[in-house]
Design a protein around this motif. Sequence first.
Motif, short mmCIF file in Angstrom:
data_model
loop_
_atom_site.label_atom_id
_atom_site.label_comp_id
_atom_site.label_asym_id
_atom_site.label_seq_id
_atom_site.Cartn_x
_atom_site.Cartn_y
_atom_site.Cartn_z
N VAL A 39 23.91 -10.71 32.69
CA VAL A 39 24.95 -9.93 33.36
C VAL A 39 24.90 -8.47 32.91
CG1 VAL A 39 27.45 -9.65 33.62
CG2 VAL A 39 26.44 -11.94 33.67
N VAL A 40 24.78 -8.25 31.61
CA VAL A 40 24.72 -6.89 31.08
C VAL A 40 23.47 -6.17 31.59
CG1 VAL A 40 24.42 -5.53 28.95
CG2 VAL A 40 26.09 -7.38 29.03
N GLY A 41 22.35 -6.86 31.63
CA GLY A 41 21.11 -6.26 32.12
C GLY A 41 21.20 -5.83 33.57
N VAL A 42 21.75 -6.70 34.41
CA VAL A 42 21.91 -6.36 35.83
C VAL A 42 22.86 -5.18 35.97
CG1 VAL A 42 22.81 -7.17 38.05
CG2 VAL A 42 21.32 -8.64 36.71
N ALA A 43 23.94 -5.19 35.22
CA ALA A 43 24.90 -4.09 35.30
C ALA A 43 24.27 -2.77 34.84
CB ALA A 43 26.14 -4.41 34.45
N ALA A 44 23.54 -2.81 33.74
CA ALA A 44 22.89 -1.60 33.22
C ALA A 44 21.85 -1.08 34.21
CB ALA A 44 22.25 -1.88 31.87
N ALA A 45 21.10 -1.99 34.82
CA ALA A 45 20.10 -1.58 35.81
C ALA A 45 20.77 -0.94 37.01
CB ALA A 45 19.27 -2.78 36.24
#
Length: 124
Positions: A39-45
């Motif tokens: 979730v954090v990775g998708v949000a950061a991307a």
Amino acid sequence: MAATLFVVVGSQVPKLRGRFNDVATAVPVYAAFLVVMAVVGVAAARVARLDVGRARALVFTGATRNSLVVLPLALALPAAYAVTPAIVVTQTLVELVGMLVYIRLVPRLIPAKEAAGTDLPSAT
């Protein structure tokens, strides 16, 4: 690498002496970390407006911790901490299984048809 990991796992099993529950309690924490980091990775991307390849790489990179790097330190601990190397190895095993799940999951979270970081799915 698989053979080495097999040898390391095999070397740790005798040291557990009935402490398998201590190791098992760490598994949900490691699995939850993988979920949170997706979730954090998708949000950061999305925030960084990364292209598909970079966005996917960010998600994978955020979820891996290279726990075996600390294994020599864990192996050097006194006998009272004998379960620590097994927990480090367990983290690696959970991470490897998680990466297999990510191989199927990440392309669904960040489809190739999305152009240049626009329209990435929200992290919520």
